[in-house]
Write an enzyme that holds these catalytic residues in place. Structure first.
Site, PDB file in Angstrom:
ATOM      1  N   ARG A  44      18.565  54.981  78.823  1.00  0.00           N
ATOM      2  CA  ARG A  44      19.311  55.340  80.039  1.00  0.00           C
ATOM      3  C   ARG A  44      18.920  54.447  81.222  1.00  0.00           C
ATOM      4  NH1 ARG A  44      18.271  61.420  79.912  1.00  0.00           N
ATOM      5  NH2 ARG A  44      19.405  62.156  78.108  1.00  0.00           N
ATOM      6  N   ARG A  51      21.691  57.026  87.111  1.00  0.00           N
ATOM      7  CA  ARG A  51      21.814  57.522  88.478  1.00  0.00           C
ATOM      8  C   ARG A  51      20.637  57.184  89.388  1.00  0.00           C
ATOM      9  NH1 ARG A  51      22.869  63.664  87.291  1.00  0.00           N
ATOM     10  NH2 ARG A  51      21.773  63.098  85.377  1.00  0.00           N
ATOM     11  N   ARG A 108      29.997  54.432  89.930  1.00  0.00           N
ATOM     12  CA  ARG A 108      30.438  55.737  89.417  1.00  0.00           C
ATOM     13  C   ARG A 108      31.449  56.372  90.378  1.00  0.00           C
ATOM     14  NH1 ARG A 108      31.955  60.119  88.808  1.00  0.00           N
ATOM     15  NH2 ARG A 108      31.063  61.907  87.723  1.00  0.00           N
ATOM     16  N   ASP A 157      28.773  56.481  75.325  1.00  0.00           N
ATOM     17  CA  ASP A 157      28.283  57.834  75.068  1.00  0.00           C
ATOM     18  C   ASP A 157      28.408  58.134  73.586  1.00  0.00           C
ATOM     19  OD1 ASP A 157      28.663  61.038  74.976  1.00  0.00           O
ATOM     20  OD2 ASP A 157      27.540  60.459  76.765  1.00  0.00           O
ATOM     21  N   TYR A 179      26.859  69.209  68.429  1.00  0.00           N
ATOM     22  CA  TYR A 179      27.833  69.339  69.518  1.00  0.00           C
ATOM     23  C   TYR A 179      29.146  69.928  69.011  1.00  0.00           C
ATOM     24  CZ  TYR A 179      25.040  66.695  72.913  1.00  0.00           C
ATOM     25  OH  TYR A 179      24.054  66.289  73.785  1.00  0.00           O
TER      26      TYR A 179
END
Length: 340
Positions: free
Chosen positions: A25, A29, A38, A75, A150
């Site tokens: 990652r 952010r 973003r 992703d 998921y």
């Protein structure tokens, strides 16, 4: 100096005096340039599936820090979407999708897969064009078990309860789901390599908490199948596996059975033990919280890993993804410590 990138040399088994480093990652952010892009893109999913945005985000941390690898901004849930399972991202809540109890009706048309994934491959080509020769480009995909968790729950974080129940109650149906996922993941990784990825990583983020027999069935066997399929199509393909938070015995059997070139270790795995017991290149495993803490604690944690990995083929990384509140100065401290 070899023309082969340092990280690829490590995947070939070479122990580098100064290990290559990248962070899971690393495009995220904690970077102001990421947050700005973003906002421009409008949503995480739009950013991940728009080549110009995905390529730019992939390059941002490499430009800022000089990491030894750029990892594709995408992703793991692109694979369920390619199979026809719509994924939604809610701010502050993460991804969600309709829970399923059968894989019947999944879209198994590979021409459709290729069309759906094309923006990902275009992002890889764009990224590759802007990287220096010694910077490795990494592609990735989620492992079938993690994707299945998921799909069974409709979200992450239920301790894999829904997927476990499905696996126990309907082993044939769950096996069919894992087979479809393994086929799509293999397809995706092969084409990422064709689009310029020098190596790929398989993320099994929910590999913890499984009994040994189930671990072998749902983590080991699908991953083994993927590695075999990718290597049959692209001999010499470099593959990193990440069965996050597996037991030590689980890591051992994973390395022995799957044939990955490297295994990424989570924060709890002892690196000295790994150096002595795992017969492949090793990646990891700094605690992301130590990176937030910085200072002496960070230096000590880095030094412990470097000492444990002396003489071993090692890629320095975190034990999981970098966290949004991580100070940029601490990433700079980390790199100075590793390279100094």
């Amino acid at each position: 100096m070899s023309s082969v990138a340092k990280l690829v040399r490590v995947l070939n088994g070479t122990a580098e005096k100064v290990p290559p480093v990248w962070l899971m990652r690393q495009a995220g952010r904690y970077l102001p340039e990421y947050r700005a892009l973003r906002a421009e893109a409008g949503s995480f999913w739009a950013m991940a599936l728009t080549p110009k945005y995905a390529a730019e985000v992939t390059l941002q941390p490499v430009r800022r820090f000089g990491f030894d690898a750029a990892i594709l901004f995408s992703d793991i849930l692109t694979v369920p979407e390619a199979l026809g399972q719509k994924v939604s991202f809610t701010e502050g809540e993460g991804p969600s999708l309709a829970a399923v109890s059968s894989a019947k009706g999944f879209d198994e048309n590979q021409e459709h897969w290729a069309r759906y994934f094309e923006p990902v491959y275009e992002a890889l080509r764009r990224t590759k064009a802007h990287l220096l020769q010694d910077t490795t480009l990494l592609g990735f995909a989620g492992a079938p078990w993690t994707l299945a968790t998921y799909l069974a729950a409709g979200k992450g974080g239920d301790e894999q309860k829904a997927a476990k129940l499905w696996a126990y109650r309907d082993p044939e149906g769950f096996g069919y789901l894992l087979d479809i996922l393994a086929e799509c993941v293999s397809f995706h990784l092969i084409r990422q390599i064709d689009a310029g990825a020098d190596a790929v990583q398989i993320f099994d983020s929910w590999a913890s908490g499984l009994p040994d027999t189930l671990f072998r069935q749902v983590v080991i066997e699908p991953t083994k199948k993927i590695v075999k399929t990718v290597r049959a199509a692209r001999p010499g393909a470099k593959i990193i596996g990440f069965p996050r938070a597996a037991t030590l015995a689980g890591y051992e059997i994973y390395v022995q059975a799957t044939g990955v070139d490297a295994v990424s270790l989570d924060t709890s795995a002892p690196m000295r033990w790994a150096a002595e017991n795992l017969a492949c290149a090793l990646q990891g495993n700094l605690d992301p919280i130590a990176l937030i803490a910085g200072g002496v604690a960070l230096d000590q944690a880095v030094d412990e890993i470097l000492e444990a990995m002396q003489g071993r083929a090692h890629i320095f990384n975190l034990g999981h993804g970098i966290l949004p509140e991580t100070p940029i100065a601490h990433v700079e401290q980390l790199l100075k410590r590793i390279r100094g």
